[in-house]
Design an enzyme around this catalytic site. Structure first.
Site, PDB file in Angstrom:
ATOM      1  N   SER A   1       0.014  56.145   8.978  1.00 29.21           N
ATOM      2  CA  SER A   1       1.011  56.274   9.862  1.00 29.21           C
ATOM      3  C   SER A   1       1.905  57.446   9.697  1.00 29.21           C
ATOM      4  O   SER A   1       1.343  58.409   8.959  1.00 29.21           O
ATOM      5  CB  SER A   1       2.058  55.253   9.667  1.00 29.21           C
ATOM      6  OG  SER A   1       3.183  55.355   9.030  1.00 29.21           O
TER       7      SER A   1
ATOM      8  N   THR B   1      -3.103  57.955  13.930  1.00 27.88           N
ATOM      9  CA  THR B   1      -2.656  57.559  13.487  1.00 27.88           C
ATOM     10  C   THR B   1      -1.649  56.723  14.424  1.00 27.88           C
ATOM     11  O   THR B   1      -1.395  56.307  16.101  1.00 27.88           O
ATOM     12  CB  THR B   1      -1.886  58.299  12.576  1.00 27.88           C
ATOM     13  OG1 THR B   1      -1.562  56.676  11.629  1.00 27.88           O
ATOM     14  CG2 THR B   1      -0.623  58.813  13.115  1.00 27.88           C
ATOM     15  N   TYR B   2      -0.530  55.823  14.377  1.00 30.61           N
ATOM     16  CA  TYR B   2       0.536  54.949  14.878  1.00 30.61           C
ATOM     17  C   TYR B   2       1.318  55.051  14.028  1.00 30.61           C
ATOM     18  O   TYR B   2       1.878  56.193  13.292  1.00 30.61           O
ATOM     19  CB  TYR B   2       0.548  53.510  14.584  1.00 30.61           C
ATOM     20  CG  TYR B   2       0.301  53.196  13.162  1.00 30.61           C
ATOM     21  CD1 TYR B   2       1.290  52.965  12.408  1.00 30.61           C
ATOM     22  CD2 TYR B   2      -0.755  53.029  12.448  1.00 30.61           C
ATOM     23  CE1 TYR B   2       1.722  52.111  11.440  1.00 30.61           C
ATOM     24  CE2 TYR B   2      -0.988  52.198  11.435  1.00 30.61           C
ATOM     25  CZ  TYR B   2       1.113  52.024  10.696  1.00 30.61           C
ATOM     26  OH  TYR B   2       0.817  51.464   9.374  1.00 30.61           O
TER      27      TYR B   2
ATOM     28  N   LYS C   1       4.971  63.628  24.626  1.00 28.07           N
ATOM     29  CA  LYS C   1       4.679  64.526  23.795  1.00 28.07           C
ATOM     30  C   LYS C   1       5.575  65.802  22.725  1.00 28.07           C
ATOM     31  O   LYS C   1       6.853  65.982  23.657  1.00 28.07           O
ATOM     32  CB  LYS C   1       3.492  66.091  24.642  1.00 28.07           C
ATOM     33  CG  LYS C   1       3.055  66.832  23.943  1.00 28.07           C
ATOM     34  CD  LYS C   1       2.697  68.871  24.996  1.00 28.07           C
ATOM     35  CE  LYS C   1       2.594  69.858  24.116  1.00 28.07           C
ATOM     36  NZ  LYS C   1       1.875  70.764  24.838  1.00 28.07           N
TER      37      LYS C   1
END
Length: 113
Positions: free
Chosen positions: A25, A57-58, A9
């Site tokens: 992304s 997303t990535y 996180k």
């Protein structure tokens, strides 16, 4: 039994760029990625504190030390520059292992560690 638990996180980082004309992304400063235990191409969930938008997303690796948090492609429409975000990822693990697993949580100041 396998369950999904919080793995990483990044709490309260500011959007520094938004580029609709990019493939997609989120670009994250490599320093923040390392501190948060994130890797390139990892799936992340984005929570926009300013407007309540939630999406996934990535990760794309951003320049080390730059403080960059850049939303690309369609996700760029869900943020404004300077919006505050929470970025999280999850891991699947055995139920018993999950009881003792400790996620990596970071609280950057001005998008830097």
């Amino acid at each position: 039994m396998q369950i999904e638990v919080l793995k990483s996180k990044i709490h309260r980082v500011k959007v520094t760029q938004a580029d609709i004309n990019y493939i997609g992304s989120i670009t994250i400063d490599e320093d923040l990625m390392e501190k948060a235990n994130l890797i390139e191409n990892e799936r992340v969930y984005i929570y926009n504190i300013n407007n309540g938008a939630r999406f996934d997303t990535y990760v794309i690796k951003g320049e080390k030390g730059s403080g960059v948090i850049g939303l690309n492609g369609a996700a760029a429409r869900l943020v404004q520059i300077d919006d505050l975000l929470i970025i999280v990822s999850f891991a699947t693990m055995d139920f018993e292992q999950a009881k003792t697993f400790k996620p990596t949580v970071i609280f950057p100041k001005n998008n830097k560690m």
